[in-house]
Scaffold this active site. Structure first.
Site, PDB file in Angstrom:
ATOM      1  N   ARG A 132       0.796  -1.161   0.010  1.00  0.00           N
ATOM      2  CA  ARG A 132      -0.045   0.247   0.080  1.00  0.00           C
ATOM      3  C   ARG A 132       0.721   1.098  -0.176  1.00  0.00           C
ATOM      4  O   ARG A 132       0.345   2.397  -0.023  1.00  0.00           O
ATOM      5  CB  ARG A 132      -0.976   0.035   1.231  1.00  0.00           C
ATOM      6  CG  ARG A 132      -2.242  -0.429   1.306  1.00  0.00           C
ATOM      7  CD  ARG A 132      -2.808  -0.621   2.475  1.00  0.00           C
ATOM      8  NE  ARG A 132      -4.296  -0.404   2.342  1.00  0.00           N
ATOM      9  CZ  ARG A 132      -5.245  -1.411   2.693  1.00  0.00           C
ATOM     10  NH1 ARG A 132      -4.634  -2.542   2.580  1.00  0.00           N
ATOM     11  NH2 ARG A 132      -6.475  -1.082   2.857  1.00  0.00           N
ATOM     12  N   ARG A 134     -17.571  -3.684   9.725  1.00  0.00           N
ATOM     13  CA  ARG A 134     -16.246  -3.478  10.064  1.00  0.00           C
ATOM     14  C   ARG A 134     -16.240  -2.117  10.701  1.00  0.00           C
ATOM     15  O   ARG A 134     -16.985  -1.134  10.319  1.00  0.00           O
ATOM     16  CB  ARG A 134     -15.458  -3.183   8.617  1.00  0.00           C
ATOM     17  CG  ARG A 134     -14.870  -4.680   8.603  1.00  0.00           C
ATOM     18  CD  ARG A 134     -14.298  -4.580   6.978  1.00  0.00           C
ATOM     19  NE  ARG A 134     -13.342  -3.420   6.913  1.00  0.00           N
ATOM     20  CZ  ARG A 134     -12.410  -3.421   5.951  1.00  0.00           C
ATOM     21  NH1 ARG A 134     -12.354  -4.505   5.020  1.00  0.00           N
ATOM     22  NH2 ARG A 134     -11.533  -2.397   6.027  1.00  0.00           N
TER      23      ARG A 134
HETATM   24  P1  AMP Z   1      -8.253  -3.704   4.039  1.00  0.00           P
HETATM   25  O1  AMP Z   1      -9.025  -4.770   4.755  1.00  0.00           O
HETATM   26  O2  AMP Z   1      -7.481  -4.002   3.019  1.00  0.00           O
HETATM   27  O3  AMP Z   1      -9.185  -2.504   3.891  1.00  0.00           O
HETATM   28  O4  AMP Z   1      -7.440  -2.994   5.540  1.00  0.00           O
HETATM   29  C1  AMP Z   1      -7.959  -2.746   6.603  1.00  0.00           C
HETATM   30  C2  AMP Z   1      -6.972  -1.740   7.417  1.00  0.00           C
HETATM   31  O5  AMP Z   1      -6.032  -2.622   7.764  1.00  0.00           O
HETATM   32  C3  AMP Z   1      -6.416  -0.649   6.637  1.00  0.00           C
HETATM   33  O6  AMP Z   1      -7.395   0.598   6.734  1.00  0.00           O
HETATM   34  C4  AMP Z   1      -5.041  -0.265   7.520  1.00  0.00           C
HETATM   35  O7  AMP Z   1      -5.344   0.361   8.615  1.00  0.00           O
HETATM   36  C5  AMP Z   1      -4.655  -1.917   7.810  1.00  0.00           C
HETATM   37  N1  AMP Z   1      -4.113  -2.247   6.626  1.00  0.00           N
HETATM   38  C6  AMP Z   1      -4.307  -3.274   5.780  1.00  0.00           C
HETATM   39  N2  AMP Z   1      -3.174  -3.519   4.901  1.00  0.00           N
HETATM   40  C7  AMP Z   1      -2.221  -2.645   5.196  1.00  0.00           C
HETATM   41  C8  AMP Z   1      -1.082  -2.323   4.605  1.00  0.00           C
HETATM   42  N3  AMP Z   1      -0.451  -2.957   3.475  1.00  0.00           N
HETATM   43  N4  AMP Z   1      -0.338  -1.320   4.957  1.00  0.00           N
HETATM   44  C9  AMP Z   1      -0.853  -0.521   6.156  1.00  0.00           C
HETATM   45  N5  AMP Z   1      -1.975  -0.754   6.711  1.00  0.00           N
HETATM   46  C10 AMP Z   1      -2.704  -1.624   6.267  1.00  0.00           C
END
Ligand code: AMP
Length: 193
Positions: free
Chosen positions: A88, A139
């Site tokens: 990311r 969520r």
């Molecule tokens: P997601 O389920 O992919 O939307 O991720 C949910 C949350 O997890 C994000 O908003 C971040 O807080 C954290 N997160 C997930 N993947 C990453 C990543 N690669 N780098 C930093 N934070 C992450």
């Protein structure tokens, strides 16, 4: 195949990653899922990440890189994986390159799901409503405030990855606003093209 799926929150990335993983018989590695599991289990990583995740902010690179580095080298990922939600940031992408290089591996393809930003807010709030209607827990970061931060993080930190992978010649872009089945077809075609 080693694949990265790129796309903003609400782009349908998770749904597509799950379907593609089943079709290709390789694991879907979602850093969001891994971090949520760490939060639930109250591990040291989970305790560090919890508040940042709730606010919709990215967690620090070194924390998430450590999680991924361990995961992609497990035996079930030997024949490939689909990364959903990682990298990311450019620093994470560079760290991924290093991990793969060190292990004699490479990325085959990065697919970007392109979605109009205005559609995203509606999609996510709808996802939260559907979860509540189905008796599931929405969520904690599917709220308007957290979503705005998540979109902002995406724009600032993650969107530049498209150029990073384009320069390496492995980026494919598909229209993420098509119906789910059509996105799945376009995604598969982009990979085998
Ligand atoms: P997601 O389920 O992919 O939307 O991720 C949910 C949350 O997890 C994000 O908003 C971040 O807080 C954290 N997160 C997930 N993947 C990453 C990543 N690669 N780098 C930093 N934070 C992450």
């Amino acid at each position: 195949m080693r694949i990265v799926l790129l796309g903003p929150p609400g782009s349908g990335k998770g749904t597509q990653a799950t379907r593609l993983a089943q079709r290709l018989g390789i694991p879907e590695l979602s850093t969001g899922d891994m971090l949520r599991a760490a939060v639930s289990a109250e591990t040291p990583i989970g305790r560090k990440a919890k508040a940042m995740m709730e606010r919709g902010e990215l967690v620090p690179d070194e924390l998430v890189v450590a999680v991924v580095a361990e995961r992609i080298l497990r035996p079930d990922a030997k024949n490939g994986f689909i990364l959903d939600g990682f990298p990311r940031t450019i620093a994470q992408a560079a760290a991924l390159d290093d991990i793969l290089l060190t292990n004699g591996l490479n990325l085959d393809c990065v697919v970007e799901l392109k979605v109009d930003e205005e559609v995203l807010l509606g999609r996510i709030l709808n996802r939260a409503k559907e979860a509540t209607t189905n008796g599931q827990t929405a969520r904690v970061d599917d709220t308007e405030g957290a979503l705005r931060i998540r979109l902002d993080e995406y724009r600032r930190q993650t969107a530049p990855l498209a150029d990073y992978y384009r320069a390496k010649g492995i980026l494919k872009s598909i229209d993420g606003l098509q119906p789910v089945n059509k996105v799945a077809t376009s995604l598969f075609e982009a990979l085998v093209a």
